[in-house]
Design a protein around this motif. Structure first.
Motif, PDB file in Angstrom:
ATOM      1  N   PHE A 121       0.830  -1.201   0.000  1.00 13.75           N
ATOM      2  CA  PHE A 121       0.000   0.000   0.000  1.00 13.75           C
ATOM      3  C   PHE A 121       0.865   1.251   0.000  1.00 13.75           C
ATOM      4  O   PHE A 121       0.551   2.247  -0.664  1.00 13.75           O
ATOM      5  N   LEU A 122       1.978   1.203   0.715  1.00 22.19           N
ATOM      6  CA  LEU A 122       2.894   2.344   0.696  1.00 22.19           C
ATOM      7  C   LEU A 122       3.424   2.573  -0.722  1.00 22.19           C
ATOM      8  O   LEU A 122       3.565   3.720  -1.172  1.00 22.19           O
ATOM      9  N   GLU A 123       3.710   1.476  -1.433  1.00 18.51           N
ATOM     10  CA  GLU A 123       4.150   1.590  -2.827  1.00 18.51           C
ATOM     11  C   GLU A 123       3.041   2.181  -3.694  1.00 18.51           C
ATOM     12  O   GLU A 123       3.297   3.007  -4.583  1.00 18.51           O
ATOM     13  N   ALA A 124       1.784   1.781  -3.440  1.00 18.77           N
ATOM     14  CA  ALA A 124       0.661   2.303  -4.215  1.00 18.77           C
ATOM     15  C   ALA A 124       0.507   3.800  -4.011  1.00 18.77           C
ATOM     16  O   ALA A 124       0.236   4.549  -4.969  1.00 18.77           O
ATOM     17  N   LEU A 125       0.698   4.266  -2.776  1.00 21.70           N
ATOM     18  CA  LEU A 125       0.585   5.698  -2.500  1.00 21.70           C
ATOM     19  C   LEU A 125       1.680   6.489  -3.194  1.00 21.70           C
ATOM     20  O   LEU A 125       1.477   7.654  -3.582  1.00 21.70           O
ATOM     21  N   ALA A 126       2.840   5.865  -3.352  1.00 22.19           N
ATOM     22  CA  ALA A 126       3.982   6.554  -3.967  1.00 22.19           C
ATOM     23  C   ALA A 126       4.012   6.420  -5.482  1.00 22.19           C
ATOM     24  O   ALA A 126       4.877   7.005  -6.143  1.00 22.19           O
ATOM     25  N   SER A 127       3.059   5.653  -6.028  1.00 26.59           N
ATOM     26  CA  SER A 127       3.036   5.379  -7.466  1.00 26.59           C
ATOM     27  C   SER A 127       1.893   6.141  -8.133  1.00 26.59           C
ATOM     28  O   SER A 127       0.934   6.539  -7.484  1.00 26.59           O
ATOM     29  N   PRO A 128       2.012   6.349  -9.442  1.00 23.30           N
ATOM     30  CA  PRO A 128       0.976   7.127 -10.140  1.00 23.30           C
ATOM     31  C   PRO A 128      -0.296   6.328 -10.393  1.00 23.30           C
ATOM     32  O   PRO A 128      -0.320   5.096 -10.330  1.00 23.30           O
ATOM     33  N   LYS A 129      -1.336   7.054 -10.690  1.00 18.17           N
ATOM     34  CA  LYS A 129      -2.606   6.460 -11.096  1.00 18.17           C
ATOM     35  C   LYS A 129      -2.381   5.504 -12.271  1.00 18.17           C
ATOM     36  O   LYS A 129      -1.621   5.803 -13.198  1.00 18.17           O
ATOM     37  N   GLY A 130      -3.031   4.325 -12.201  1.00 15.83           N
ATOM     38  CA  GLY A 130      -2.908   3.342 -13.278  1.00 15.83           C
ATOM     39  C   GLY A 130      -1.698   2.451 -13.170  1.00 15.83           C
ATOM     40  O   GLY A 130      -1.497   1.573 -14.015  1.00 15.83           O
ATOM     41  N   SER A 131      -0.880   2.628 -12.139  1.00 17.77           N
ATOM     42  CA  SER A 131       0.334   1.821 -11.983  1.00 17.77           C
ATOM     43  C   SER A 131       0.001   0.414 -11.512  1.00 17.77           C
ATOM     44  O   SER A 131      -1.077   0.142 -10.967  1.00 17.77           O
ATOM     45  N   ALA A 132       0.961  -0.492 -11.707  1.00 16.85           N
ATOM     46  CA  ALA A 132       0.793  -1.872 -11.247  1.00 16.85           C
ATOM     47  C   ALA A 132       0.632  -1.928  -9.734  1.00 16.85           C
ATOM     48  O   ALA A 132      -0.094  -2.779  -9.208  1.00 16.85           O
ATOM     49  N   ALA A 133       1.291  -1.022  -9.025  1.00 19.21           N
ATOM     50  CA  ALA A 133       1.187  -1.002  -7.562  1.00 19.21           C
ATOM     51  C   ALA A 133      -0.243  -0.717  -7.114  1.00 19.21           C
ATOM     52  O   ALA A 133      -0.734  -1.311  -6.149  1.00 19.21           O
ATOM     53  N   ARG A 134      -0.916   0.182  -7.811  1.00 21.38           N
ATOM     54  CA  ARG A 134      -2.300   0.488  -7.425  1.00 21.38           C
ATOM     55  C   ARG A 134      -3.270  -0.622  -7.821  1.00 21.38           C
ATOM     56  O   ARG A 134      -4.333  -0.757  -7.219  1.00 21.38           O
ATOM     57  N   GLU A 135      -2.890  -1.426  -8.794  1.00 19.94           N
ATOM     58  CA  GLU A 135      -3.768  -2.505  -9.232  1.00 19.94           C
ATOM     59  C   GLU A 135      -3.864  -3.634  -8.211  1.00 19.94           C
ATOM     60  O   GLU A 135      -4.696  -4.530  -8.337  1.00 19.94           O
ATOM     61  N   ARG A 136      -3.009  -3.594  -7.194  1.00 22.07           N
ATOM     62  CA  ARG A 136      -3.142  -4.594  -6.123  1.00 22.07           C
ATOM     63  C   ARG A 136      -4.314  -4.273  -5.197  1.00 22.07           C
ATOM     64  O   ARG A 136      -4.749  -5.122  -4.422  1.00 22.07           O
ATOM     65  N   TYR A 137      -4.770  -3.035  -5.250  1.00 20.83           N
ATOM     66  CA  TYR A 137      -5.872  -2.577  -4.397  1.00 20.83           C
ATOM     67  C   TYR A 137      -7.011  -2.100  -5.285  1.00 20.83           C
ATOM     68  O   TYR A 137      -7.004  -2.297  -6.506  1.00 20.83           O
ATOM     69  N   ILE A 138      -8.003  -1.466  -4.691  1.00 27.70           N
ATOM     70  CA  ILE A 138      -9.167  -0.999  -5.436  1.00 27.70           C
ATOM     71  C   ILE A 138      -9.185   0.529  -5.394  1.00 27.70           C
ATOM     72  O   ILE A 138      -9.704   1.135  -4.441  1.00 27.70           O
ATOM     73  N   PHE A 139      -8.561   1.137  -6.356  1.00 23.51           N
ATOM     74  CA  PHE A 139      -8.512   2.594  -6.493  1.00 23.51           C
ATOM     75  C   PHE A 139      -9.489   3.034  -7.575  1.00 23.51           C
ATOM     76  O   PHE A 139      -9.602   2.384  -8.622  1.00 23.51           O
ATOM     77  N   ARG A 140     -10.175   4.135  -7.329  1.00 24.31           N
ATOM     78  CA  ARG A 140     -11.092   4.689  -8.317  1.00 24.31           C
ATOM     79  C   ARG A 140     -11.014   6.217  -8.262  1.00 24.31           C
ATOM     80  O   ARG A 140     -10.696   6.815  -7.225  1.00 24.31           O
ATOM     81  N   ASP A 141     -11.338   6.843  -9.397  1.00 21.44           N
ATOM     82  CA  ASP A 141     -11.452   8.299  -9.416  1.00 21.44           C
ATOM     83  C   ASP A 141     -12.715   8.716  -8.671  1.00 21.44           C
ATOM     84  O   ASP A 141     -13.723   7.996  -8.667  1.00 21.44           O
ATOM     85  N   GLY A 142     -12.657   9.910  -8.086  1.00 21.20           N
ATOM     86  CA  GLY A 142     -13.825  10.442  -7.407  1.00 21.20           C
ATOM     87  C   GLY A 142     -14.789  11.096  -8.371  1.00 21.20           C
ATOM     88  O   GLY A 142     -14.495  11.317  -9.552  1.00 21.20           O
ATOM     89  N   ARG A 143     -15.966  11.401  -7.864  1.00 21.25           N
ATOM     90  CA  ARG A 143     -16.970  12.134  -8.631  1.00 21.25           C
ATOM     91  C   ARG A 143     -16.841  13.625  -8.340  1.00 21.25           C
ATOM     92  O   ARG A 143     -16.114  14.039  -7.437  1.00 21.25           O
ATOM     93  N   GLY A 144     -17.601  14.405  -9.068  1.00 23.60           N
ATOM     94  CA  GLY A 144     -17.562  15.845  -8.879  1.00 23.60           C
ATOM     95  C   GLY A 144     -16.567  16.502  -9.817  1.00 23.60           C
ATOM     96  O   GLY A 144     -15.778  15.840 -10.512  1.00 23.60           O
ATOM     97  N   GLU A 145     -16.564  17.811  -9.813  1.00 21.37           N
ATOM     98  CA  GLU A 145     -15.730  18.576 -10.745  1.00 21.37           C
ATOM     99  C   GLU A 145     -14.256  18.262 -10.589  1.00 21.37           C
ATOM    100  O   GLU A 145     -13.515  18.143 -11.571  1.00 21.37           O
ATOM    101  N   ASP A 146     -13.812  18.110  -9.353  1.00 21.13           N
ATOM    102  CA  ASP A 146     -12.393  17.857  -9.100  1.00 21.13           C
ATOM    103  C   ASP A 146     -12.175  16.498  -8.421  1.00 21.13           C
ATOM    104  O   ASP A 146     -11.154  16.297  -7.764  1.00 21.13           O
ATOM    105  N   GLY A 147     -13.139  15.593  -8.574  1.00 19.86           N
ATOM    106  CA  GLY A 147     -13.012  14.281  -7.940  1.00 19.86           C
ATOM    107  C   GLY A 147     -13.120  14.344  -6.437  1.00 19.86           C
ATOM    108  O   GLY A 147     -12.615  13.444  -5.741  1.00 19.86           O
ATOM    109  N   GLU A 148     -13.803  15.389  -5.927  1.00 18.85           N
ATOM    110  CA  GLU A 148     -13.840  15.593  -4.478  1.00 18.85           C
ATOM    111  C   GLU A 148     -14.876  14.712  -3.768  1.00 18.85           C
ATOM    112  O   GLU A 148     -14.869  14.609  -2.533  1.00 18.85           O
ATOM    113  N   LEU A 149     -15.738  14.055  -4.545  1.00 14.78           N
ATOM    114  CA  LEU A 149     -16.753  13.191  -3.957  1.00 14.78           C
ATOM    115  C   LEU A 149     -16.339  11.727  -4.122  1.00 14.78           C
ATOM    116  O   LEU A 149     -15.708  11.349  -5.110  1.00 14.78           O
ATOM    117  N   PRO A 150     -16.696  10.870  -3.162  1.00 12.73           N
ATOM    118  CA  PRO A 150     -16.319   9.454  -3.285  1.00 12.73           C
ATOM    119  C   PRO A 150     -16.972   8.821  -4.506  1.00 12.73           C
ATOM    120  O   PRO A 150     -17.997   9.311  -5.012  1.00 12.73           O
TER     121      PRO A 150
END
Length: 563
Positions: A121-150
């Protein structure tokens, strides 16, 4: 009428089928280094006690490195021991000591989520969106104009939203990650083959160290349909787990492909490693987890949720034995564990309820402050011993939670400032949390100044109430009428019932249950108040005093019948 589960000749590989398993919550069992936290050496120091108790196996709740955001179920490293609890060498010594006494070792495995301190998870936080590190978890973009909503409105089991927003490596607000439980417990993405392979490595790691089996946490939650359009799912509570309809997050058919992989690993060993699923699912769905091609056994929480009622008990027992017979598994029986109000307290609550601390009686009592004066402790313990005597006579494996052999009551009156369970902090005023059943055990009735009731030399991580003294193991050790002596006798006699998994219901009515086991053993449980007749024969065990011909109310007896 008779009920028979599958009845193979007992071999070393079948040890789990009728095992008596003692659950240890390591941080609250015994403290060898006097830091207020139970540890691995503390468990080793109590192996003689466990051997004298007469159990077949211990199940260790998580002992892995953890920030304890959820009592150790937030795991930093699946292949190590929390340094506050000891080392891998300490673990090996504990296993050797238990095995020397013929006690098997089951460990908790937590595959639904890691902790937020896990290296992945520490690697996922340090890696960019779409990276293999984030694919180990469940990351999604937020809703709203700036992704500020879950991403959607799903809620956590522990309260609040099930999505947490991260800060990207460049310091800007970023994506959201999914957590069914606390925010410190990000869910793993089991659609990722890397997750599968890593857990197979973990299973082999502990099996190679002599572990005999695994208890699988949240076994029904690994595979998920993360279609964010499921926005009508307003809440994710336990009630949802028992529906038979398709659910996006629970009990999906594809989860069983994971356990087929695990079974192949278990079968690499001789004897094969065992497993039991914690799967809060509809009873008709439980068999899939307990199949020989899967985990082999699944927790049956039905008695834990039942009132102290003969009709409910009989229906539950008959249904589960029939289910076991149909699948070739053996059933499991349990009244208390680290997540529920102790059954000696449940059965003595003001309204007499028994619903595992999940029903209104338990919640109301806890939220009123858990006052021991509001519990009929004598009645609660009497019923708890009767229920346990009935359970220990059933075919299948029996799970005992540390301290119940002492008749220990729930420590409900913990000050808010001392509580640790995240459910309390996330749902304050609605959920009081599970700390009351996790208070460290009392080993001695008279603590030294500044220490605990024999738990360790420098207090305990959760406060032990003064009334724990009367329940201490040392206080009961030489008392032939104590709850501890009752458990020891029951577990010793129980070995005589384990050669066969046959049960025959005999005529009984009203608040009485009566069944026979092979060899002339009769079990009579009286859920009412008035005494009832016992069959002729030798009373081998009674949860309350009997003259040999009459069984008093709220009690159970085992009789070696003469006819």
């Amino acid at each position: 009428m008779s009920t028979t589960a599958s009845n193979p000749a007992h071999t070393d590989a079948d040890w789990w089928r009728q095992a008596a398993v003692y659950q240890i919550y390591p941080r609250s069992f015994a403290d060898a280094n006097s830091d207020g936290l139970g540890d691995i050496r503390g468990i080793t120091s109590r192996v003689p006690y466990l051997a004298k108790l007469g159990i077949d196996a211990v199940w260790l709740s998580p002992f892995y490195p953890s920030a304890l955001a959820d009592g150790g179920y937030d795991v930093d490293d699946y292949r190590n021991v929390d340094p506050r609890l000891g080392t891998l060498e300490d673990f090996d010594e504990m296993v050797a000591a238990l095995h020397a006494e013929g006690i098997r070792v089951i460990v908790d495995i937590v595959p639904n989520h890691t902790s937020d301190r896990h290296e992945w998870f520490l690697e996922a936080l340090a890696s960019p969106k779409g990276s293999a590190a984030r694919e180990r978890y469940i990351f999604r973009d937020g809703r709203g104009e700036d992704g500020e909503l879950p991403p959607n409105n799903w809620t956590s089991i522990f309260g609040g939203g099930a999505w947490e927003r991260i800060t990207e490596p460049d310091g800007t607000p970023g994506q959201w990650y999914f957590h069914l439980f606390a925010k410190e417990q990000p869910d793993l993405n089991w659609d990722n083959p890397e997750i599968h392979e890593d857990f197979l490595t973990t299973l082999r790691f502990w099996s190679d160290r002599g572990v005999d089996g695994f208890r699988v946490d949240v076994a029904h939650g690994l595979k998920k349909d993360m279609d964010l359009e499921h926005d009508d799912l307003e809440t994710i509570h336990r009630a949802d787990l028992f529906s038979m309809g398709e659910h996006p997050l629970w009990d999906r058919d594809e989860v069983h492909s994971i356990y087929a992989e695990w079974r192949r690993v278990f079968n690499e060993y001789n004897p094969p490693r065992t497993a039991v699923a914690e799967a809060w699912v509809h009873a008709d769905r439980r068999a899939k987890y307990a199949s020989p091609e899967g985990l082999g056994q699944a927790f049956n929480f039905d008695l834990l949720q039942a009132d102290f009622d003969a009709g409910q008990f009989r229906d539950i027992i008959a249904k589960n034995l029939a289910e076991a017979a149909a699948t070739g598994a053996s059933s499991t029986w349990v009244f208390s564990n680290h997540d529920v109000v102790r059954h000696a307290t449940r059965y003595g609550l003001p309204k007499g309820g028994g619903r595992g601390g999940l029903g209104q009686d338990g919640k109301d009592w806890l939220l009123r402050g858990g006052d021991p004066a509001e519990v009929d402790a004598e009645l609660g313990l009497r019923r708890a011993k009767a229920a346990t005597a009935l359970m220990l006579a059933l075919p299948g494996s029996a799970y005992i939670y540390q301290g119940e052999e002492l008749g220990l009551q729930e420590a409900g009156e913990i000050p808010d400032s001392e509580r640790q369970d995240p459910t309390f902090f996330r749902n304050k005023g609605i959920e009081i949390g599970r700390d009351g059943c996790r208070v460290p055990l009392p080993w001695e009735p008279a603590p030294a100044e500044g220490s605990s009731f024999g738990f360790g030399g420098n207090g305990s991580h959760l406060p032990q109430p003064a009334w724990f003294a009367e329940y201490a193991a040392g206080h009961q050790e030489d008392d032939a009428e104590s709850t501890l002596a009752f458990y020891r006798r029951a577990l010793s006699l129980r070995r005589g019932l384990q050669a066969d998994e046959h049960l025959e219901w005999l005529d009984s009515e009203g608040e009485v249950l009566h069944f026979a086991r092979p060899g002339g053993w009769h079990v009579v449980a009286n859920f009412g108040e008035a005494p009832v007749d016992l069959p002729e024969g030798e009373v081998l065990l009674a949860s309350a005093g009997t003259d040999g011909s009459k069984l008093p109310g709220n009690s159970t007896a085992w009789v070696l019948a003469t006819s």
